[in-house]
Design a protein around this motif. Structure first.
Motif, short mmCIF file in Angstrom:
data_model
loop_
_atom_site.label_atom_id
_atom_site.label_comp_id
_atom_site.label_asym_id
_atom_site.label_seq_id
_atom_site.Cartn_x
_atom_site.Cartn_y
_atom_site.Cartn_z
N ILE A 174 -51.17 62.24 52.46
CA ILE A 174 -52.67 62.53 52.88
C ILE A 174 -52.68 62.53 54.23
O ILE A 174 -53.74 63.31 54.86
N ALA A 175 -51.75 61.99 55.16
CA ALA A 175 -51.68 62.20 56.72
C ALA A 175 -51.35 63.63 56.98
O ALA A 175 -52.21 64.14 58.03
N GLN A 176 -50.72 64.24 56.26
CA GLN A 176 -50.47 65.65 56.54
C GLN A 176 -51.47 66.62 56.23
O GLN A 176 -51.77 67.62 57.09
N HIS A 177 -51.94 66.49 55.23
CA HIS A 177 -52.87 67.43 54.74
C HIS A 177 -54.65 67.17 54.88
O HIS A 177 -55.22 68.12 54.86
N HIS A 178 -54.66 65.77 55.12
CA HIS A 178 -56.23 65.30 55.60
C HIS A 178 -56.35 64.52 56.86
O HIS A 178 -57.19 63.91 57.12
N GLY A 179 -54.82 64.44 57.44
CA GLY A 179 -55.26 63.68 58.79
C GLY A 179 -54.63 62.44 58.77
O GLY A 179 -54.99 61.56 57.53
N TRP A 180 -54.01 61.72 59.80
CA TRP A 180 -53.58 60.50 59.71
C TRP A 180 -54.71 59.34 59.46
O TRP A 180 -54.39 58.21 58.74
N ARG A 181 -56.01 59.48 59.80
CA ARG A 181 -57.00 58.65 59.76
C ARG A 181 -57.25 58.30 58.22
O ARG A 181 -57.64 57.32 57.71
N SER A 182 -57.22 59.41 57.66
CA SER A 182 -57.43 59.38 56.07
C SER A 182 -56.58 58.52 55.24
O SER A 182 -56.98 57.72 54.44
N ALA A 183 -55.46 58.62 55.59
CA ALA A 183 -54.14 57.65 55.07
C ALA A 183 -54.70 56.34 55.26
O ALA A 183 -54.69 55.45 54.27
N TYR A 184 -55.19 55.83 56.36
CA TYR A 184 -55.68 54.40 56.53
C TYR A 184 -56.99 54.07 55.60
O TYR A 184 -57.05 52.93 55.41
N PHE A 185 -57.68 54.99 55.73
CA PHE A 185 -58.87 54.68 55.01
C PHE A 185 -58.76 54.44 53.41
O PHE A 185 -59.22 53.30 53.00
N VAL A 186 -57.77 55.30 52.96
CA VAL A 186 -57.54 55.33 51.47
C VAL A 186 -56.64 53.81 51.13
O VAL A 186 -56.93 52.95 50.23
N ALA A 187 -55.75 53.64 52.10
CA ALA A 187 -54.86 52.27 51.81
C ALA A 187 -55.93 51.02 51.97
O ALA A 187 -55.62 50.01 51.12
N GLY A 188 -56.47 51.13 52.95
CA GLY A 188 -57.33 49.79 53.02
C GLY A 188 -58.38 49.52 52.05
O GLY A 188 -58.35 48.51 51.63
N SER A 189 -58.79 50.69 51.68
CA SER A 189 -60.10 50.49 50.48
C SER A 189 -59.26 50.07 49.30
O SER A 189 -59.88 49.06 48.48
N PHE A 190 -58.11 50.33 49.08
CA PHE A 190 -57.36 50.02 47.62
C PHE A 190 -56.92 48.33 47.90
O PHE A 190 -57.09 47.62 46.94
N GLY A 191 -56.56 48.10 49.17
CA GLY A 191 -56.17 46.72 49.35
C GLY A 191 -57.43 45.77 49.05
O GLY A 191 -57.55 44.56 48.30
N ILE A 192 -58.64 46.21 49.34
CA ILE A 192 -59.84 45.28 49.29
C ILE A 192 -60.04 45.21 47.59
O ILE A 192 -60.49 44.06 47.47
N VAL A 193 -60.02 46.12 46.96
CA VAL A 193 -60.03 46.25 45.68
C VAL A 193 -58.99 45.28 44.80
O VAL A 193 -59.30 44.23 44.10
N ILE A 194 -57.79 45.20 45.45
CA ILE A 194 -56.83 44.17 44.75
C ILE A 194 -57.29 42.85 45.22
O ILE A 194 -56.76 41.94 44.44
N ALA A 195 -57.46 42.66 46.52
CA ALA A 195 -57.86 41.14 46.87
C ALA A 195 -58.93 40.65 45.86
O ALA A 195 -58.98 39.48 45.46
N ILE A 196 -59.92 41.69 45.57
CA ILE A 196 -61.10 41.03 44.55
C ILE A 196 -60.58 40.80 43.32
O ILE A 196 -60.75 39.62 42.66
N LEU A 197 -59.48 41.53 42.79
CA LEU A 197 -58.91 41.40 41.43
C LEU A 197 -58.25 40.07 41.56
O LEU A 197 -58.18 39.22 40.60
N LEU A 198 -57.48 39.70 42.37
CA LEU A 198 -56.48 38.58 42.76
C LEU A 198 -57.75 37.44 42.63
O LEU A 198 -57.42 36.41 41.92
N PHE A 199 -58.66 37.20 43.37
CA PHE A 199 -59.72 36.20 43.35
C PHE A 199 -60.28 36.21 41.95
O PHE A 199 -60.61 34.89 41.99
N LEU A 200 -60.44 37.11 41.30
CA LEU A 200 -61.47 37.03 39.85
C LEU A 200 -60.30 36.60 38.83
O LEU A 200 -60.80 36.17 37.75
N THR A 201 -59.18 37.10 38.62
CA THR A 201 -58.39 36.81 37.68
C THR A 201 -57.02 36.04 37.61
O THR A 201 -56.42 35.89 36.77
N VAL A 202 -56.84 35.67 38.86
CA VAL A 202 -55.33 35.08 38.95
C VAL A 202 -55.81 33.39 39.28
O VAL A 202 -56.64 33.15 40.34
#
Length: 442
Positions: A174-202
């Protein structure tokens, strides 16, 4: 045979338990993904360092300072207070909130426009990630008994390898083809989803104490206990030495591949991530399984096996750094990653085994404070500083010789783990008979 096992192993260590239940396995899977995300969020910087250096005009020394010191200051400083909350409160909620917070900081890192903003987001990311390891270690220690705990904690810590194997190459692409900023946007968004999953199901694991409630001793009691556990100080010292090399290598290896072997950021991520990731997963899980089996006969193997792995990793790391042939260098990287990763699960298992259950999160936080204040600050910063000092003499090759210096710490760590193993049996027995009324035993 049973008499021999009883003589060699502290009571309860070899007892079978219902460790691998569906809810325990599910909890382990989710927290392993979160552990992987925590490594991804802090490791993306290592892949995009040259791009950020070019855009924001930062020296290697400053990059090393931001990578290590800016992250670890609150990461280590808040670890103990958050662990105190975890020993008394809901560890699942603390972990979910922390994961959401550090993922948000990852997203915001993609929006920085200057060095000060980059340092601030790194600083706050470290503060949020302080809510990671201690609550997770305490949760899994209540889900898994002594017999299954080394493997469970090894699987959890294999998340760093999972991050390198699967997530980091995607971030590099992602960083090479869409810029280093996009890599951070995608990774952070995925982490927020997993945090919600943890709270609701574990669910929060049941812990020891009246009515399943925490009965955590005061910090003074925990500290007094740990001061009398001679293996703990040696484990902290060895962990700090290993961390110097580990964080130096994680931070600067992609840059090494780009400067010395001429790879692009995407190619460096594609080479470094899968090789280190797969090797680390095999080393962590294999080391945890082997140490758990051997520890039923002699608990010293919880630390002896990591010591052996650390010793083996040194020549492999030198092969990686000194070879000009890329396939041979990457072979050395794989061997070093496999052998060096064997210490994670067994070391954590030994650490939580020498304290009563009500002290586990706080103990993990104190251990991490010692390890990270040394490893994450000195490792990346020292390599960056040496790179700048030696650039006039060696040019792009300076990073090669800077990283060689870091391997000295692994030799020291191996020796310290052997010494700690000699103290382990007495500390395990002391934890078994501990009562709050008695307090620490000398």
């Amino acid at each position: 045979m049973s008499g021999e096992a009883t003589q060699q192993t502290p009571p309860g260590w070899a007892e079978p338990g219902g460790d691998w239940t569906p809810i325990s396995i599910y909890t382990l899977v989710v927290v392993t993904i979160i552990y992987a995300l925590s490594f991804l969020d802090r490791s993306i910087l290592s892949i995009v360092l040259p791009l950020i250096k070019q855009e924001l005009h930062i020296s290697d020394t400053m990059l090393g300072l931001i990578t290590g010191f800016a992250f670890v200051l609150l990461y280590s400083g808040l670890g103990v207070p958050i662990a105190r909350l975890a020993d008394r409160g809901n560890r699942r909620n603390i972990l979910a909130l922390g994961c959401a917070a550090w993922s948000l900081m990852t997203v915001l890192t993609g929006a920085v426009t200057n060095v000060a903003q980059l340092a601030l987001t790194r600083f706050l990311m470290g503060a949020a990630e302080a809510a990671g390891i201690a609550p997770t270690t305490a949760m899994l220690s209540d889900r898994f008994g002594p017999r299954g705990r080394p493997l469970a904690l090894s699987i959890m810590t294999s998340g760093s390898g999972l991050s390198a194997l699967l997530m980091l190459p995607v971030a590099g692409y992602i960083a090479q083809h869409h810029g280093w900023r996009s890599a951070y946007f995608v990774a952070g968004s995925f982490g927020i989803v997993i945090a919600i999953l943890l709270f609701l199901t574990v669910p929060e694991p049941q812990r020891l104490g009246k009515d399943g409630k925490a009965d955590a001793p005061s910090f003074g009691t925990v500290w007094a206990w740990l001061r009398t556990r001679r293996s703990f100080g040696l484990m902290c010292a060895s962990g700090a030495c290993l961390a110097v090399t580990t964080y130096a290598m994680i931070t600067w290896t992609p840059t090494f591949l780009m400067r010395v072997h001429g790879l692009t950021p995407g190619e460096a991520a594609a080479a470094f991530g899968p090789i280190r990731g797969l090797s680390s997963i095999v080393g962590v899980i294999g080391g945890g399984a082997l140490a758990g089996w051997a520890a039923r006969r002699n608990p010293r193997w919880l630390l002896l096996l990591p010591a052996i792995g650390a010793a083996i990793s040194v020549p492999a790391e030198l092969l990686f750094l000194l070879s000009d042939d890329l396939p041979i260098a990457l072979t050395g990287l794989g061997l070093a990653s496999l052998a060096g990763a064997m210490h994670f699960g067994p070391s954590y298992a030994a650490m939580v085994a020498i304290v009563p259950p009500s002290m586990r999160a706080t103990t993990a936080a104190i251990f991490l404070f010692c390890v990270n204040m040394v490893g994450q600050i000195i490792g990346p910063l020292a390599i960056g500083w040496l790179n700048d000092r030696w650039a006039g003499l060696y040019g792009d090759e300076a990073v090669r010789y800077s990283m060689i210096v870091a391997t000295i710490c692994v030799v020291i760590a191996s020796i310290l783990m052997v010494l700690a193993s000699g103290r382990l049996r007495d500390d395990l027995e002391a934890a078994r008979i501990f009562t709050p009324a008695k307090g620490p035993t000398p």
